[in-house]
Design a protein around this motif. Structure first.
Motif, PDB file in Angstrom:
ATOM      1  N   THR A 224       0.822  -1.214   0.000  1.00 23.12           N
ATOM      2  CA  THR A 224       0.000   0.000   0.000  1.00 23.12           C
ATOM      3  C   THR A 224       0.852   1.259   0.000  1.00 23.12           C
ATOM      4  OG1 THR A 224      -1.743  -1.183   1.189  1.00 23.12           O
ATOM      5  CG2 THR A 224      -1.851   1.208   1.202  1.00 23.12           C
TER       6      THR A 224
ATOM      7  N   ARG B 202       2.466   2.638  -3.258  1.00 19.95           N
ATOM      8  CA  ARG B 202       1.653   3.370  -4.239  1.00 19.95           C
ATOM      9  C   ARG B 202       0.864   4.446  -3.509  1.00 19.95           C
ATOM     10  NH1 ARG B 202      -0.019   0.038  -9.126  1.00 19.95           N
ATOM     11  NH2 ARG B 202       1.896  -1.094  -9.607  1.00 19.95           N
TER      12      ARG B 202
ATOM     13  N   HIS C 149      -2.987   4.324  -3.435  1.00 15.71           N
ATOM     14  CA  HIS C 149      -3.707   3.406  -2.550  1.00 15.71           C
ATOM     15  C   HIS C 149      -4.022   4.077  -1.217  1.00 15.71           C
ATOM     16  CE1 HIS C 149      -3.261   0.432  -5.474  1.00 15.71           C
ATOM     17  NE2 HIS C 149      -2.211  -0.239  -5.025  1.00 15.71           N
TER      18      HIS C 149
ATOM     19  N   LEU D  79      -6.316  -1.591  -6.065  1.00 11.84           N
ATOM     20  CA  LEU D  79      -5.783  -1.868  -4.731  1.00 11.84           C
ATOM     21  C   LEU D  79      -6.024  -3.330  -4.376  1.00 11.84           C
ATOM     22  CD1 LEU D  79      -6.121   0.332  -1.568  1.00 11.84           C
ATOM     23  CD2 LEU D  79      -6.566  -2.094  -1.444  1.00 11.84           C
TER      24      LEU D  79
ATOM     25  N   ASP E 165      -3.785  -5.509  -6.618  1.00 12.70           N
ATOM     26  CA  ASP E 165      -2.386  -5.522  -6.176  1.00 12.70           C
ATOM     27  C   ASP E 165      -2.220  -6.380  -4.929  1.00 12.70           C
ATOM     28  OD1 ASP E 165      -1.726  -3.914  -8.266  1.00 12.70           O
ATOM     29  OD2 ASP E 165      -1.516  -2.066  -7.103  1.00 12.70           O
TER      30      ASP E 165
ATOM     31  N   GLU F 236      -3.232   5.022 -11.023  1.00 17.51           N
ATOM     32  CA  GLU F 236      -3.564   5.590  -9.718  1.00 17.51           C
ATOM     33  C   GLU F 236      -4.101   7.007  -9.867  1.00 17.51           C
ATOM     34  OE1 GLU F 236      -0.155   5.374  -7.259  1.00 17.51           O
ATOM     35  OE2 GLU F 236       0.116   3.220  -7.510  1.00 17.51           O
TER      36      GLU F 236
END
Length: 428
Positions: free
Chosen positions: A101, A104, A107, A120, A123, A213
């Protein structure tokens, strides 16, 4: 790190009945319900759970790591404690989730905005962590003694879907970590080590953010500014009359006219959208070259351009004048009625005959001769044409040609009256 003990249990007051509403609007809330509905063996119990949840029969919901609990009142008014269990993540899984988390920024931003974007969850799954429950993951326990999901546990799950919609941290708490603990861990992992030189801590960081993102967090941007007011008139395109000679095949006068008509059409469309709102304004179909030639000719081009449009369309000067007249009365629909003769049959013919029969009193009804979608008044230079949309268009014979005599009407008598008016009283 000190854990927030009080953060490991949250109690939500009973929600009001959900009459006429879905239980989950977010994609993760819907995924929660999919896990329930794929797990339960009896669809009738799911239906009973939906009825109970909609009726407000689920009491306060307690959420703890690995378990949700509520007292649910059945249709017979008997109250039962209902529990649904969900496996917690291990400490090692939480470490992997937190590392993923903080790697990125999007996230973290999404979680702080009470959002759980698909990437999210994807991933997390790539690191072996399933945040959302799957088939068989929601294990029921109920005081009614049912061994599978009953109406009481199903009602609890439907109600929790509404809570998840509002706050995905409810799911993370079920997986074993409270909101305060989770945010503390994220903050501590995001901070650079104190003994690391600044240039070393930033050198490995990629510039910017991942495009996916940035797109996913677009809803946290400030709202767009309000639309500007509609200009009073269309803009005036710049002149192309310069000292530089035009390229072969380029007519400066025609180019200026096209730019001016484009500005006028853009102004008209913008005014239409601002009046009605974009969601209520259907997109017009693209004009054919023949239709667009008439539209341009209706813009009062210079004599030479008007002749080119008339000749290029194959209508000729007089035919183009008639087509422009139709366009000014009703655009594409009026032009279609001018050009197209079609066979009226079946239910459409029955409705047309009924409209003609009821439009006049018996002693006032004109004698009409039908051909295709055209009804001509016997012994008079007047005609009615039926459009494919069911409207009637008046026509009048002038110098041996049928020309539009007015706008459309649902009533054939009203339309025919326009055709019978003297030309100076008819409006285009």
């Amino acid at each position: 790190m000190t854990r927030h003990e009080g953060d490991l249990e949250r109690t939500f007051a009973a929600l009001p009945p959900a009459h006429g509403k879905g239980f989950a609007q977010t994609w993760w809330g819907q995924a929660w319900l999919t896990a329930l509905e794929e797990t339960a063996l009896d669809n009738e119990q799911l239906k009973a759970g939906r009825r109970l949840a909609r009726a407000g029969a689920v009491g306060a919901v307690s959420v703890r790591p690995g378990r949700i609990t509520a007292v649910v009142q059945g249709r017979d008014r008997t109250a039962h404690r209902a529990d649904v269990l969900l496996e917690e993540l291990s400490a090692e899984q939480w470490d992997r989730f937190l590392d993923m988390t903080v790697a990125r920024a999007g996230h973290v931003a999404a979680l702080l905005d009470r959002d759980m974007p698909p990437h999210l969850v994807e991933d997390a799954a790539a690191t072996g962590i399933e945040l959302l429950p799957g088939m068989g993951d929601l294990e029921p326990e109920c005081g009614c003694g049912a061994w599978d999901h009953c109406g009481h546990t199903a009602a609890l799950c439907y109600q929790v879907a509404r809570l998840l919609d509002q706050d995905p941290f409810v799911l993370l708490l079920m997986r074993g970590r409270g909101e305060s603990d989770l945010l503390d861990d994220l903050q501590s992992r995001s901070a650079a080590p104190a003994d690391t030189p600044p240039e070393a801590s930033t050198a490995a960081e990629p510039e910017g953010v991942d495009a996916a993102e940035a797109y996913a967090t677009g809803d946290v941007l400030p709202p767009l500014p309000t639309l500007p007011e509609l200009p009073a008139e269309p803009g005036v395109p710049p002149s192309v009359d310069t000292e530089t000679p035009p390229a072969p095949g380029v007519d400066p006068a025609a180019l200026e006219f096209l730019a001016a008509r484009t500005a006028a059409e853009a102004h008209r469309l913008l005014a239409q959208v601002l009046r009605a709102g974009p969601e209520r304004h259907p997109v017009d179909e693209e004009l054919t070259p023949a239709e667009d030639a008439v539209r341009l000719a209706a813009g009062s081009p210079a004599e030479g351009l008007a002749e080119r449009l008339a000749d290029g369309s194959g209508r000729g000067r007089e035919g183009m004048a008639t087509a422009v007249r139709a366009w000014q009365l009703g655009g594409v629909a009026a032009l279609s009625v001018l050009d197209e003769e079609w066979i009226v049959q079946g239910e459409t013919l029955a409705r047309a005959r009924a409209a003609l029969e009821s439009a006049w009193d018996e002693d006032e009804r004109p004698s009409l001769r039908a051909k295709g979608n055209r009804w001509t008044v016997t012994g008079a230079p007047s005609q009615l044409r039926l459009g494919r949309d069911g409207r009637w268009w008046p026509y009048r014979k002038e110098r041996g040609r049928w020309v539009p005599a007015g706008g459309p009407a649902q009533d054939p008598a009203t339309a025919l009256a326009s055709a019978e008016l003297p030309s100076e009283e008819r409006t285009l």
